[in-house]
Design an enzyme around this catalytic site. Structure first.
Site, mmCIF file in Angstrom:
data_model
loop_
_atom_site.group_PDB
_atom_site.id
_atom_site.type_symbol
_atom_site.label_atom_id
_atom_site.label_comp_id
_atom_site.label_asym_id
_atom_site.label_seq_id
_atom_site.Cartn_x
_atom_site.Cartn_y
_atom_site.Cartn_z
ATOM 1 N N ASP A 69 0.708 -1.264 -0.150
ATOM 2 C CA ASP A 69 0.176 0.031 0.198
ATOM 3 C C ASP A 69 0.919 1.343 -0.007
ATOM 4 O O ASP A 69 0.495 2.440 -0.140
ATOM 5 C CB ASP A 69 -0.967 -0.166 1.312
ATOM 6 C CG ASP A 69 -0.336 -0.045 2.351
ATOM 7 O OD1 ASP A 69 0.884 -0.086 2.705
ATOM 8 O OD2 ASP A 69 -0.927 0.181 3.587
ATOM 9 N N SER A 70 2.010 1.192 -0.110
ATOM 10 C CA SER A 70 3.071 2.171 -0.221
ATOM 11 C C SER A 70 2.843 2.707 -1.431
ATOM 12 O O SER A 70 3.314 3.883 -1.838
ATOM 13 C CB SER A 70 4.594 1.712 0.051
ATOM 14 O OG SER A 70 4.795 0.668 -1.021
ATOM 15 N N ASP A 106 -0.938 -5.857 -0.549
ATOM 16 C CA ASP A 106 -1.465 -5.527 0.842
ATOM 17 C C ASP A 106 -2.886 -5.344 1.188
ATOM 18 O O ASP A 106 -3.665 -4.685 0.328
ATOM 19 C CB ASP A 106 -0.963 -4.173 1.007
ATOM 20 C CG ASP A 106 0.450 -4.227 1.870
ATOM 21 O OD1 ASP A 106 0.762 -5.178 2.400
ATOM 22 O OD2 ASP A 106 1.218 -3.207 1.916
ATOM 23 N N LYS A 128 -1.209 -9.244 2.505
ATOM 24 C CA LYS A 128 -0.453 -9.040 4.131
ATOM 25 C C LYS A 128 -1.291 -8.018 4.786
ATOM 26 O O LYS A 128 -1.941 -7.218 4.039
ATOM 27 C CB LYS A 128 1.120 -8.495 3.509
ATOM 28 C CG LYS A 128 1.730 -7.636 4.469
ATOM 29 C CD LYS A 128 3.200 -7.454 4.236
ATOM 30 C CE LYS A 128 3.449 -6.111 3.695
ATOM 31 N NZ LYS A 128 2.995 -4.868 4.244
ATOM 32 N N GLU A 130 -1.190 -5.712 8.326
ATOM 33 C CA GLU A 130 -0.196 -4.995 9.579
ATOM 34 C C GLU A 130 -0.918 -5.587 10.888
ATOM 35 O O GLU A 130 -2.104 -5.403 10.989
ATOM 36 C CB GLU A 130 -0.104 -3.744 9.150
ATOM 37 C CG GLU A 130 0.395 -3.342 7.955
ATOM 38 C CD GLU A 130 0.819 -1.706 7.806
ATOM 39 O OE1 GLU A 130 0.395 -0.891 8.848
ATOM 40 O OE2 GLU A 130 1.183 -1.258 7.018
ATOM 41 N N GLU A 142 9.646 -4.359 10.001
ATOM 42 C CA GLU A 142 9.988 -3.322 9.394
ATOM 43 C C GLU A 142 10.363 -2.284 10.615
ATOM 44 O O GLU A 142 9.924 -1.952 11.672
ATOM 45 C CB GLU A 142 8.870 -2.595 8.864
ATOM 46 C CG GLU A 142 8.919 -1.251 8.188
ATOM 47 C CD GLU A 142 7.905 -0.549 7.169
ATOM 48 O OE1 GLU A 142 6.956 -1.200 7.040
ATOM 49 O OE2 GLU A 142 8.270 0.606 6.933
HETATM 50 O O1 KIV Z 1 3.521 -1.110 1.611
HETATM 51 C C1 KIV Z 1 4.544 -1.509 1.464
HETATM 52 O O2 KIV Z 1 5.315 -1.266 0.371
HETATM 53 C C2 KIV Z 1 5.230 -2.281 2.404
HETATM 54 C C3 KIV Z 1 6.645 -2.610 2.457
HETATM 55 C C4 KIV Z 1 7.369 -1.419 2.989
HETATM 56 C C5 KIV Z 1 6.951 -3.740 3.464
HETATM 57 O O3 KIV Z 1 4.427 -2.906 3.203
#
Ligand code: KIV
Length: 292
Positions: A49-50, A88, A118, A120, A187
């Site tokens: 989600d970055s 994510d 994924k 968090e 992280e």
């Molecule tokens: O969103 C993302 O790119 C991430 C990585 C930084 C692990 O969660």
């Protein structure tokens, strides 16, 4: 008749089986062209989600939606064929209940074809991780710095730099592993803590600002290519694409203004009678009218 791809994609169990073995290579990608390049060298492609910060210029990942993740997840699946693609779950799509998490994960998996998701959070997400894993959703955990919690933690600070702060982070990593996650991202945590957690949990740890002792590493592609204006300390710039992109754009603008682009190589001549291409007469280089 079954339709099988020639190249078998790595699966979550393949990644899980790599605990303690050759380091897992992971990078983010959000679109097809970069996915194609990354796929040749990586075990896992993370559609993180970055993308909200990298592609859309948001200050945090909080505004990212499920639809955004699905669109980019689809692009990455089209561009790749070997790596496990992990997408994510964005903020607000899984925290309310384990049922909400399942519906979001199922939508992502059905609509993108990705192999895992994924989420968090450590102990607070353990019940959800177990619920998903038991229902056919491979989950990668993510503990330490959890950027979606930015509004409660206040800043993107490294975690566990005082030994007195280690216990909750270790407990989070263990909870995620015990709940059935196939791997966990660590992280921005102190290096000795990353090393210690890797020795403690039975699933692969994927470090980003953690430790070289982790079972694998992940970085945001644009950060390591030198395209992101601000990057955390844990990013090593393996490339510096910013200046070469700028130079290419500068050269393009100059040629367009001088009418030297497109040249004869870049335009379609008329067909000659009898099938042969006629030679197109173009203005001499630099002889076109100026813009001003
Ligand atoms: O969103 C993302 O790119 C991430 C990585 C930084 C692990 O969660």
């Amino acid at each position: 008749m079954s339709v099988q791809n020639e190249t078998r994609r790595l699966t979550a169990p393949d990644i899980h089986a790599r605990k303690g073995g050759e380091p897992l290579v992971c990078l983010t990608s959000y679109h097809a062209h970069t996915a194609r390049i990354v796929d040749a060298y990586c075990d896992v492609i993370l559609v993180g989600d970055s993308l909200g910060m990298v592609m859309h210029g948001f200050e945090t990942t909080v505004p990212v939606t499920l639809d955004m993740m699905i669109l980019q997840g689809l692009a990455v699946m089209r561009g790749s064929k070997r790596a496990l693609v992990v997408v994510d779950l964005p903020f607000g799509s899984y925290e309310a209940s384990k049922e909400q998490a399942f519906m979001s994960a199922a939508r992502i998996m059905k609509e993108t074809g990705c192999g895992a998701i994924k989420i968090e959070g450590g102990r607070r997400m353990a019940e959800t991780i177990a619920f998903l894993a038991e229902r056919g959703v491979p989950v990668m955990g993510h503990v330490g710095l959890t950027p979606q919690a930015i509004n409660t933690i206040g800043s993107f600070r490294a975690q566990g730099r005082d030994e007195s702060d280690w216990a909750p982070i270790e407990a989070d990593a263990r909870a995620v592993a015990d709940a059935g996650a196939f791997a966990v991202v660590l992280e921005a945590i102190a290096e000795p803590l990353g090393r210690r957690i890797t020795a403690q949990v039975a699933i692969p740890t994927i470090g980003i600002g953690a430790s070289a002792a982790c079972d694998g590493q992940v970085l945001v592609l644009e950060d390591m290519l030198g395209l992101s204006p601000r990057v955390p300390k844990f990013v090593k710039r393996f490339g510096d694409l910013g200046p070469s992109i700028e130079q290419a754009v500068k050269d393009y603008a100059k040629e367009v203004r001088a009418r030297t682009f497109p040249s004869a190589d870049n335009v379609y001549p008329m067909r000659k009678a009898g099938g042969q291409a006629a030679v197109t007469k173009l203005p001499e280089r630099g002889k076109g009218p100026s813009r001003t």
